[in-house]
Design a protein around this motif. Structure first.
Motif, short mmCIF file in Angstrom:
data_model
loop_
_atom_site.label_atom_id
_atom_site.label_comp_id
_atom_site.label_asym_id
_atom_site.label_seq_id
_atom_site.Cartn_x
_atom_site.Cartn_y
_atom_site.Cartn_z
N PRO A 63 -9.74 -4.85 -8.13
CA PRO A 63 -8.55 -5.37 -8.82
C PRO A 63 -7.88 -4.25 -9.62
O PRO A 63 -8.51 -3.46 -10.30
CB PRO A 63 -9.13 -6.43 -9.75
CG PRO A 63 -10.40 -6.87 -9.08
CD PRO A 63 -10.95 -5.63 -8.45
N GLY A 64 -6.56 -4.20 -9.47
CA GLY A 64 -5.80 -3.18 -10.19
C GLY A 64 -5.69 -1.86 -9.45
O GLY A 64 -5.04 -0.93 -9.96
N ALA A 65 -6.28 -1.75 -8.27
CA ALA A 65 -6.20 -0.51 -7.51
C ALA A 65 -4.76 -0.20 -7.13
O ALA A 65 -3.97 -1.10 -6.82
CB ALA A 65 -7.06 -0.61 -6.25
N VAL A 66 -4.40 1.08 -7.15
CA VAL A 66 -3.07 1.53 -6.75
C VAL A 66 -3.17 2.04 -5.31
O VAL A 66 -3.81 3.06 -5.04
CB VAL A 66 -2.55 2.64 -7.67
CG1 VAL A 66 -1.16 3.09 -7.23
CG2 VAL A 66 -2.53 2.16 -9.12
N ILE A 67 -2.56 1.30 -4.40
CA ILE A 67 -2.70 1.60 -2.97
C ILE A 67 -1.33 1.63 -2.32
O ILE A 67 -0.49 0.75 -2.56
CB ILE A 67 -3.58 0.54 -2.27
CG1 ILE A 67 -4.90 0.34 -3.02
CG2 ILE A 67 -3.85 0.94 -0.82
CD1 ILE A 67 -5.63 -0.90 -2.63
N ASP A 68 -1.09 2.63 -1.50
CA ASP A 68 0.16 2.76 -0.76
C ASP A 68 -0.19 2.88 0.72
O ASP A 68 -1.32 3.25 1.07
CB ASP A 68 0.91 4.00 -1.25
CG ASP A 68 2.33 4.08 -0.72
OD1 ASP A 68 2.83 3.07 -0.18
OD2 ASP A 68 2.94 5.16 -0.86
N THR A 69 0.76 2.57 1.57
CA THR A 69 0.55 2.75 3.01
C THR A 69 1.70 3.56 3.59
O THR A 69 2.84 3.46 3.15
CB THR A 69 0.46 1.40 3.76
OG1 THR A 69 1.72 0.73 3.68
CG2 THR A 69 -0.63 0.53 3.17
N VAL A 70 1.38 4.37 4.58
CA VAL A 70 2.37 5.19 5.27
C VAL A 70 2.08 5.12 6.76
O VAL A 70 0.92 5.24 7.18
CB VAL A 70 2.33 6.65 4.79
CG1 VAL A 70 3.22 7.54 5.66
CG2 VAL A 70 2.74 6.77 3.34
N GLU A 71 3.10 4.94 7.56
CA GLU A 71 2.92 4.91 9.01
C GLU A 71 2.70 6.32 9.53
O GLU A 71 3.50 7.23 9.27
CB GLU A 71 4.13 4.30 9.69
CG GLU A 71 3.98 4.16 11.19
CD GLU A 71 5.14 3.44 11.84
OE1 GLU A 71 5.21 3.42 13.08
OE2 GLU A 71 5.98 2.88 11.10
N LEU A 72 1.61 6.52 10.26
CA LEU A 72 1.27 7.84 10.80
C LEU A 72 0.62 7.66 12.16
O LEU A 72 -0.45 7.08 12.27
CB LEU A 72 0.30 8.57 9.86
CG LEU A 72 -0.34 9.84 10.43
CD1 LEU A 72 0.72 10.93 10.67
CD2 LEU A 72 -1.45 10.36 9.52
N ASP A 73 1.27 8.20 13.18
CA ASP A 73 0.70 8.25 14.52
C ASP A 73 0.40 9.71 14.84
O ASP A 73 1.32 10.49 15.12
CB ASP A 73 1.67 7.66 15.54
CG ASP A 73 1.10 7.63 16.95
OD1 ASP A 73 -0.03 8.14 17.16
OD2 ASP A 73 1.77 7.10 17.86
N LEU A 74 -0.86 10.08 14.79
CA LEU A 74 -1.25 11.47 15.00
C LEU A 74 -1.04 11.94 16.44
O LEU A 74 -1.12 13.14 16.71
CB LEU A 74 -2.70 11.67 14.59
CG LEU A 74 -2.96 11.60 13.08
CD1 LEU A 74 -4.45 11.37 12.81
CD2 LEU A 74 -2.47 12.86 12.37
#
Length: 302
Positions: A63-74
């Motif tokens: 709880p409270g974690a700071v999480i982001d997502t980014v699209e990445l196709d290697l």
């Protein structure tokens, strides 16, 4: 410290960690452990739906974690460039870059025409690291950790044509991960950043999920019979990324017989991976193949 675990990780509050392939397996466990220690975590994943689902699961655990997502196709250098630009626009520094994503047993080529395992496991990460290097060197004592494999010992690379689809493609890509790590660490000598590598040993993960059935099914059976949990498999990566005593060019893996099971400790890689000529040649070829030139102002070049 014979039984290093996540309990030994230091506080990471305020640190920014980018993990490729973080929606499942080793990457998910790595991201969760870093979030539990207070790091801001960026999940760089090919499938954004799965990345968001992973972010939600981590948020439930932490709880409270700071999480982001980014699209990445290697498998697409164009996607790598877009992802690096997006990460750079959101973060002025990166404290931890964990090159975790990997594929094995896949036929065919990447969008750019490279054998898929070499293209994804090595060239994609080489390009991503180079494009983010200014953010990495802007941090205080940043680390780049690249996940290799026991299989690197069975890999051979033709330095005149390293991307050729011949031989043990997976082993070759994992050998390339180590050659890259050692060369990167040497070139980072005039900065506060370091590069390290790790391998999970015999971990039961989803690495075979896109492989043809004839390759996937027997390997899954072996992994489930002898492998350990993804949480245990992530420990070498986490130690390389966070242990205050870990140093550049070190390689971490399980402590047990044949490095298949056990708690993480410093291990040795093959003599081929330690060959400085091979490291430098692969670097030169990788810059040419990816079109990513590492900024000379940030690196030491012999």
């Amino acid at each position: 410290m014979s039984k290093w675990t996540t309990a030994d990780m230091p506080d990471l509050t305020g640190r920014v960690a980018v993990i490729t392939g973080a929606n499942t397996g080793l990457g998910f466990e790595t991201a969760t452990a870093l979030a539990e220690r207070g790091a801001e975590v960026v999940l760089a994943c090919r499938d954004q739906g799965k990345a968001q689902a992973a972010a939600d699961r981590i948020g439930c655990r932490v709880p409270g974690a700071v999480i982001d997502t980014v699209e990445l196709d290697l498998a697409s250098l164009a996607s790598v460039r877009v992802a690096a630009a997006a990460i750079g626009a959101r973060h002025d520094r990166i404290d931890l870059l964990i090159n975790n994503a990997g594929v094995t047993g896949l036929p065919g080529t990447t969008e750019d025409g490279f054998e898929v395992q070499f293209g994804v496991n090595h060239l994609g990460h080489f390009a991503l690291t180079g494009l983010l290097l200014d953010r990495i060197t802007a941090a205080d004592a940043a680390r780049v950790v690249t996940v290799s494999s026991i299989g690197h010992r069975f890999g051979r690379i033709d330095l005149d044509d390293p991307a050729a689809p011949i031989g043990n493609a997976y082993g070759k890509s994992k050998l390339a991960n180590l050659l890259f790590t050692y060369e990167l660490d040497r070139r980072l000598a005039d900065t506060s950043a370091v590069a390290l590598a790790a391998h999970p040993g015999g971990a039961s993960t989803d690495v075979f999920r896109y492989s043809p059935a004839a390759f996937r099914l027997p390997n899954l059976a072996i992994a489930r019979l002898f492998g350990r949990t993804p949480a245990m498999g992530a420990l070498p990566t986490l130690r390389a990324a966070t242990d205050p005593s870990a140093a550049g060019s070190e390689y971490y893996g399980p402590s047990g017989l044949f490095e298949i099971q056990g708690y993480p400790e410093r291990v040795r890689s093959s003599s081929d991976s330690r060959d400085r000529h091979r490291q430098g040649r692969l670097w030169e070829v990788s810059e040419r193949l990816t079109g990513v030139q590492y900024p000379a102002r940030a690196l030491k070049v012999d």
